[in-house]
Design a protein around this motif. Structure first.
Motif, PDB file in Angstrom:
ATOM      1  N   VAL A 146       0.846  -1.192   0.000  1.00  0.00           N
ATOM      2  CA  VAL A 146       0.000   0.000   0.000  1.00  0.00           C
ATOM      3  C   VAL A 146       0.885   1.247   0.000  1.00  0.00           C
ATOM      4  CG1 VAL A 146      -1.725   1.314   1.314  1.00  0.00           C
ATOM      5  CG2 VAL A 146      -1.866  -1.194   1.194  1.00  0.00           C
ATOM      6  N   ALA A 147       0.497   2.221  -0.802  1.00  0.00           N
ATOM      7  CA  ALA A 147       1.177   3.516  -0.805  1.00  0.00           C
ATOM      8  C   ALA A 147       0.193   4.555  -0.289  1.00  0.00           C
ATOM      9  CB  ALA A 147       1.635   3.878  -2.210  1.00  0.00           C
ATOM     10  N   VAL A 148       0.620   5.334   0.681  1.00  0.00           N
ATOM     11  CA  VAL A 148      -0.196   6.432   1.219  1.00  0.00           C
ATOM     12  C   VAL A 148       0.485   7.723   0.785  1.00  0.00           C
ATOM     13  CG1 VAL A 148      -1.227   7.466   3.271  1.00  0.00           C
ATOM     14  CG2 VAL A 148      -0.838   4.984   3.177  1.00  0.00           C
ATOM     15  N   ILE A 149      -0.150   8.453  -0.128  1.00  0.00           N
ATOM     16  CA  ILE A 149       0.499   9.576  -0.806  1.00  0.00           C
ATOM     17  C   ILE A 149      -0.283  10.859  -0.574  1.00  0.00           C
ATOM     18  CG2 ILE A 149       1.297  10.440  -3.043  1.00  0.00           C
ATOM     19  CD1 ILE A 149       1.459   7.525  -3.978  1.00  0.00           C
ATOM     20  N   SER A 150       0.425  11.930  -0.342  1.00  0.00           N
ATOM     21  CA  SER A 150      -0.217  13.232  -0.161  1.00  0.00           C
ATOM     22  C   SER A 150      -0.990  13.618  -1.418  1.00  0.00           C
ATOM     23  CB  SER A 150       0.848  14.291   0.145  1.00  0.00           C
ATOM     24  OG  SER A 150       0.285  15.590   0.122  1.00  0.00           O
ATOM     25  N   ASP A 151      -2.143  14.248  -1.234  1.00  0.00           N
ATOM     26  CA  ASP A 151      -2.929  14.665  -2.405  1.00  0.00           C
ATOM     27  C   ASP A 151      -2.476  16.015  -2.956  1.00  0.00           C
ATOM     28  OD1 ASP A 151      -3.904  16.454  -0.538  1.00  0.00           O
ATOM     29  OD2 ASP A 151      -6.020  15.906  -0.775  1.00  0.00           O
ATOM     30  N   LYS A 152      -1.386  16.555  -2.421  1.00  0.00           N
ATOM     31  CA  LYS A 152      -0.810  17.803  -2.944  1.00  0.00           C
ATOM     32  C   LYS A 152       0.686  17.599  -3.167  1.00  0.00           C
ATOM     33  CE  LYS A 152      -4.514  20.527  -2.209  1.00  0.00           C
ATOM     34  NZ  LYS A 152      -5.415  19.543  -1.622  1.00  0.00           N
ATOM     35  N   GLY A 153       1.169  17.973  -4.329  1.00  0.00           N
ATOM     36  CA  GLY A 153       2.598  17.965  -4.589  1.00  0.00           C
ATOM     37  C   GLY A 153       3.231  16.617  -4.832  1.00  0.00           C
ATOM     38  N   ALA A 154       2.445  15.569  -4.974  1.00  0.00           N
ATOM     39  CA  ALA A 154       3.016  14.234  -5.175  1.00  0.00           C
ATOM     40  C   ALA A 154       2.398  13.554  -6.393  1.00  0.00           C
ATOM     41  CB  ALA A 154       2.820  13.383  -3.927  1.00  0.00           C
ATOM     42  N   GLU A 155       2.038  14.349  -7.393  1.00  0.00           N
ATOM     43  CA  GLU A 155       1.402  13.791  -8.588  1.00  0.00           C
ATOM     44  C   GLU A 155       2.305  12.775  -9.290  1.00  0.00           C
ATOM     45  OE1 GLU A 155      -0.389  17.575  -7.425  1.00  0.00           O
ATOM     46  OE2 GLU A 155       1.685  17.011  -7.880  1.00  0.00           O
ATOM     47  N   GLY A 165       1.120  -0.800 -11.613  1.00  0.00           N
ATOM     48  CA  GLY A 165       0.013  -1.681 -11.264  1.00  0.00           C
ATOM     49  C   GLY A 165      -0.715  -1.384  -9.975  1.00  0.00           C
ATOM     50  N   PHE A 166      -0.374  -0.295  -9.305  1.00  0.00           N
ATOM     51  CA  PHE A 166      -1.123   0.091  -8.114  1.00  0.00           C
ATOM     52  C   PHE A 166      -2.461   0.703  -8.533  1.00  0.00           C
ATOM     53  CE2 PHE A 166       3.037  -0.344  -6.419  1.00  0.00           C
ATOM     54  CZ  PHE A 166       2.934  -0.511  -5.053  1.00  0.00           C
ATOM     55  N   VAL A 167      -3.474   0.436  -7.745  1.00  0.00           N
ATOM     56  CA  VAL A 167      -4.820   0.929  -8.024  1.00  0.00           C
ATOM     57  C   VAL A 167      -5.292   1.793  -6.863  1.00  0.00           C
ATOM     58  CG1 VAL A 167      -7.226   0.263  -8.437  1.00  0.00           C
ATOM     59  CG2 VAL A 167      -5.360  -1.113  -9.396  1.00  0.00           C
ATOM     60  N   GLU A 168      -5.869   2.933  -7.188  1.00  0.00           N
ATOM     61  CA  GLU A 168      -6.391   3.792  -6.120  1.00  0.00           C
ATOM     62  C   GLU A 168      -7.568   3.104  -5.444  1.00  0.00           C
ATOM     63  OE1 GLU A 168      -8.663   8.044  -5.570  1.00  0.00           O
ATOM     64  OE2 GLU A 168      -7.063   7.961  -7.071  1.00  0.00           O
ATOM     65  N   VAL A 169      -7.511   3.031  -4.117  1.00  0.00           N
ATOM     66  CA  VAL A 169      -8.563   2.345  -3.370  1.00  0.00           C
ATOM     67  C   VAL A 169      -9.268   3.265  -2.386  1.00  0.00           C
ATOM     68  CG1 VAL A 169      -7.587   0.042  -3.600  1.00  0.00           C
ATOM     69  CG2 VAL A 169      -6.841   1.505  -1.709  1.00  0.00           C
ATOM     70  N   GLY A 170      -8.846   4.511  -2.300  1.00  0.00           N
ATOM     71  CA  GLY A 170      -9.536   5.426  -1.398  1.00  0.00           C
ATOM     72  C   GLY A 170      -8.792   6.729  -1.196  1.00  0.00           C
ATOM     73  N   ARG A 171      -9.505   7.682  -0.619  1.00  0.00           N
ATOM     74  CA  ARG A 171      -8.930   8.996  -0.293  1.00  0.00           C
ATOM     75  C   ARG A 171      -9.467   9.448   1.054  1.00  0.00           C
ATOM     76  NH1 ARG A 171      -7.312  12.835  -4.974  1.00  0.00           N
ATOM     77  NH2 ARG A 171      -6.889  11.372  -6.678  1.00  0.00           N
ATOM     78  N   MET A 172      -8.648  10.236   1.729  1.00  0.00           N
ATOM     79  CA  MET A 172      -9.086  10.907   2.941  1.00  0.00           C
ATOM     80  C   MET A 172      -8.750  12.378   2.784  1.00  0.00           C
ATOM     81  SD  MET A 172      -7.918   8.193   5.908  1.00  0.00           S
ATOM     82  CE  MET A 172      -8.789   9.070   7.199  1.00  0.00           C
ATOM     83  N   GLY A 173      -9.730  13.223   3.045  1.00  0.00           N
ATOM     84  CA  GLY A 173      -9.526  14.651   2.865  1.00  0.00           C
ATOM     85  C   GLY A 173      -9.230  15.383   4.160  1.00  0.00           C
ATOM     86  N   LYS A 190      -1.408  -2.578  -4.336  1.00  0.00           N
ATOM     87  CA  LYS A 190      -0.996  -3.546  -5.357  1.00  0.00           C
ATOM     88  C   LYS A 190      -0.923  -4.926  -4.727  1.00  0.00           C
ATOM     89  CE  LYS A 190       2.804  -4.768  -8.519  1.00  0.00           C
ATOM     90  NZ  LYS A 190       2.018  -4.854  -9.773  1.00  0.00           N
ATOM     91  N   GLU A 191      -1.544  -5.908  -5.387  1.00  0.00           N
ATOM     92  CA  GLU A 191      -1.446  -7.293  -4.940  1.00  0.00           C
ATOM     93  C   GLU A 191      -0.163  -7.890  -5.489  1.00  0.00           C
ATOM     94  OE1 GLU A 191      -4.017 -11.473  -4.872  1.00  0.00           O
ATOM     95  OE2 GLU A 191      -4.868  -9.660  -5.766  1.00  0.00           O
ATOM     96  N   LEU A 192       0.652  -8.448  -4.605  1.00  0.00           N
ATOM     97  CA  LEU A 192       1.928  -9.017  -5.012  1.00  0.00           C
ATOM     98  C   LEU A 192       1.798 -10.514  -5.264  1.00  0.00           C
ATOM     99  CD1 LEU A 192       4.347  -7.165  -2.536  1.00  0.00           C
ATOM    100  CD2 LEU A 192       3.362  -6.371  -4.700  1.00  0.00           C
ATOM    101  N   LYS A 193       2.847 -11.067  -5.852  1.00  0.00           N
ATOM    102  CA  LYS A 193       2.884 -12.497  -6.142  1.00  0.00           C
ATOM    103  C   LYS A 193       4.043 -13.117  -5.376  1.00  0.00           C
ATOM    104  CE  LYS A 193       0.986 -11.683 -10.738  1.00  0.00           C
ATOM    105  NZ  LYS A 193       1.221 -11.767 -12.197  1.00  0.00           N
ATOM    106  N   PRO A 194       3.809 -13.518  -4.153  1.00  0.00           N
ATOM    107  CA  PRO A 194       4.903 -14.042  -3.314  1.00  0.00           C
ATOM    108  C   PRO A 194       5.551 -15.271  -3.928  1.00  0.00           C
ATOM    109  CG  PRO A 194       2.885 -13.756  -2.043  1.00  0.00           C
ATOM    110  CD  PRO A 194       2.520 -13.546  -3.468  1.00  0.00           C
TER     111      PRO A 194
END
Length: 203
Positions: A146-155, A165-173, A190-194
């Motif tokens: 999981v990546a938790v990324i700021s919604d400003k300045g991290a485009e 292959g990461f998919v957006e799964v949610g946002r918090m404002g 992203k679902e990995l393949k162990p």
């Protein structure tokens, strides 16, 4: 001599006598596991973002002691922590994962972090580090990243994760407040393949 005077005189010389500009060295690096000696460089890279950006919600610089503690913690959990090193031995950037939660049921899921030195941005290093980090996690048997990324300045970070292959799964404002403004977070998964099923992540 002024620069324009030098350029004018240089053009007057016969071509075979003109001093050729030195070719720019290609950008190169090696990705390897972190070592204790990397901590000062890692601290400098991270602290730049603490004091100059909103891509991290930390507001106070990290000390070497804090980074040593974090390294020891990640080593205890056997979690990947990688650095990209230049041919001269300089740390250009780093990538790591940490537990998504302290609760044991989350043990197959991690949150990633990737930071680059300012001279190493825009050269494909972020992608190389993330690819290597994903592969290292799959070797450890990790199943979700999981990546938790700021919604400003991290485009750029969002775009990089989506390309891999990461998919957006949610946002918090408006969950963070830094430099006098409210900030939100974007969650990508992203679902990995162990490829390994032993060690700390074994069932």
């Amino acid at each position: 001599m002024l620069e324009e005077e030098y350029d004018r005189d240089r053009r007057r010389l016969p071509r075979h006598l003109r001093r050729r500009p030195e070719p720019e060295r290609p950008f190169s690096f090696d990705i390897r596991p972190v070592a204790e000696r990397d901590i000062p460089d890692i601290r400098e890279i991270y602290n730049y973002y603490v004091t100059n950006s909103v891509v991290t919600f930390d507001e106070k610089k990290w000390s070497i002691a804090q980074w040593r503690e974090k390294l020891a913690y990640l080593r205890k959990l056997d979690l990947p922590f990688l650095v990209a090193e230049s041919p001269t031995g300089q740390v250009l950037g780093y990538a790591l994962v940490q537990p998504m939660s302290a609760k044991s049921a989350y043990r197959f899921s991690v949150e990633n972090s990737i930071y680059l030195g300012q001279a190493a941005t825009g050269k494909g290093l972020g992608k190389a580090l993330l690819v290597a980090l994903i592969e290292a996690c799959e070797q450890k048997g990790i199943r979700q990243m999981v990546a938790v990324i700021s919604d400003k300045g991290a485009e750029g970070s969002v775009a990089l994760h989506e390309k891999l292959g990461f998919v957006e799964v949610g946002r918090m404002g408006r969950v963070g407040f830094k430099f006098g403004r409210w900030l939100g977070t974007i969650y990508l998964q992203k679902e990995l393949k162990p490829v390994k099923k032993k060690g700390i992540f074994a069932r």
